[in-house]
Write a protein that holds these residues in place. Structure first.
Motif, short mmCIF file in Angstrom:
data_model
loop_
_atom_site.label_atom_id
_atom_site.label_comp_id
_atom_site.label_asym_id
_atom_site.label_seq_id
_atom_site.Cartn_x
_atom_site.Cartn_y
_atom_site.Cartn_z
N CYS A 8 39.78 39.30 39.51
CA CYS A 8 41.09 38.87 39.99
C CYS A 8 41.59 37.59 39.33
N ASP A 9 40.68 36.64 39.11
CA ASP A 9 41.12 35.35 38.58
C ASP A 9 40.95 35.21 37.07
N GLY A 10 40.43 36.23 36.42
CA GLY A 10 40.32 36.22 34.97
C GLY A 10 39.32 35.24 34.41
N ASP A 11 38.31 34.88 35.20
CA ASP A 11 37.32 33.91 34.72
C ASP A 11 36.10 34.56 34.07
N GLY A 12 36.12 35.87 33.92
CA GLY A 12 35.01 36.56 33.25
C GLY A 12 33.88 36.96 34.17
N VAL A 13 34.01 36.64 35.46
CA VAL A 13 32.99 37.00 36.44
C VAL A 13 33.61 38.06 37.38
N THR A 14 32.91 39.16 37.60
CA THR A 14 33.45 40.20 38.47
C THR A 14 33.64 39.68 39.89
N ASN A 15 34.61 40.31 40.60
CA ASN A 15 34.85 39.92 41.99
C ASN A 15 33.58 40.05 42.82
N ALA A 16 32.84 41.13 42.59
CA ALA A 16 31.61 41.36 43.36
C ALA A 16 30.61 40.23 43.14
N ALA A 17 30.44 39.82 41.89
CA ALA A 17 29.47 38.76 41.60
C ALA A 17 29.90 37.45 42.24
N GLU A 18 31.23 37.20 42.28
CA GLU A 18 31.70 35.95 42.89
C GLU A 18 31.52 35.98 44.41
N ILE A 19 31.81 37.12 45.01
CA ILE A 19 31.71 37.21 46.47
C ILE A 19 30.27 37.22 46.94
N ASN A 20 29.44 38.01 46.27
CA ASN A 20 28.05 38.14 46.70
C ASN A 20 27.18 36.95 46.30
N GLY A 21 27.60 36.25 45.25
CA GLY A 21 26.78 35.15 44.76
C GLY A 21 25.75 35.65 43.79
#
Length: 282
Positions: A8-21
């Protein structure tokens, strides 16, 4: 547990990885914000970043910092930190923020906005001419990143100069008074520091030769002061020798030329190993 492979934010990290840690556990407390391009764990980057923002204000877009110059998010050797204003590739830099311009990444006392080398404290070499018998001032900080009148310290490190050296960190000047060096080139290596942040540079100083009609190493002007004959290589005050003697005569007849006696075996002015060209027993 989130499963979205979008970014969503275009930082190269998937939403799942950001949410789950990074540990992949719900509520692990180490997750980042999938809607904030400035909130990410660099180690989790797996996608090509697309964010055109500039989280740290260094003038390099988040995408360029995260992907690196080759655009490959997995090539970490050329990637920089999108949240560190002092970690960037200069070739990628556009217009930085006012905050970045006012900061001092290398700690040399010169803000990034006026520092030619904002990531590396840099002193550059200088040169000057110092006629014998005068004190010459050379501004050595003028071309350095370090600023004059900025709490710097300047000290001599090494070099070949044998004259008197005085540094003025307020004006950024080196004052040099020659000593037995006429007709030579000498060096002064100095170190300038802002606290513990330092760099070194070399000042090359040329001391022009003065008139010496008889080649005895004493200038004609000094001979007139000493009361000796400027046209007679056998008439001199040894203590007044200030440049290399060139006379090939032999005043005392001991088989050693005047020049060899005055200059000494090392051929240097004021080497302290010369002998007396008017004394056959020296």
């Amino acid at each position: 547990m989130a499963t979205s492979t979008g970014d969503c934010d275009g930082d190269g990290v998937t939403n799942a990885a950001e949410i789950n840690g990074p540990d992949g556990v719900i509520g692990g407390g180490d997750g980042t914000n999938p809607t904030n391009p400035c909130s990410l764990n660099v180690s989790q980057v797996t996608l090509t970043a697309t964010s055109t923002g500039d989280c740290d204000g260094d003038g390099v877009t988040n995408a360029d910092e995260i992907n690196g110059t080759d655009g490959n998010p997995l090539t970490t050797t050329d990637n920089t930190d999108a949240n560190d204003p002092c970690d960037y590739n200069a070739v990628d830099q556009g217009t930085p923020s006012a905050t970045w311009l006012a900061a001092d990444c290398d700690g040399d006392g010169n803000p990034n906005g006026t520092d030619n080398n904002p990531l590396t404290p840099t002193a550059l070499n200088d040169s000057g001419t110092a006629p014998f018998g005068t004190t010459t001032s050379i501004n050595i900080l003028n071309n350095d990143d370090f600023l004059a009148n900025d709490g710097n310290t300047i000290t001599r490190n090494i070099g070949t100069a044998g004259g008197t050296i005085v540094f003025d960190p307020i004006t950024g000047e080196l004052d040099y008074t020659t000593c037995y060096e006429v007709g030579t080139t000498v060096t002064v290596v100095y170190e300038v520091c802002q606290g513990t942040v330092c760099d070194q540079a070399t000042v090359t100083i040329t001391i022009p030769a003065s008139g010496d009609s008889d080649g005895d190493g004493v200038t004609d002007a000094q001979e007139s002061i000493d009361g000796t004959d400027p046209n007679n290589p056998c008439s001199l005050v040894l203590a007044s020798v200030s440049q290399i003697a060139t006379s090939t005569g032999d005043c005392d007849g001991d088989g050693v030329t005047n020049a060899a006696e005055i200059n000494g075996p090392d051929g240097a002015v004021g080497g302290g190993d010369g002998t007396n060209p008017t004394n056959p027993c020296s």
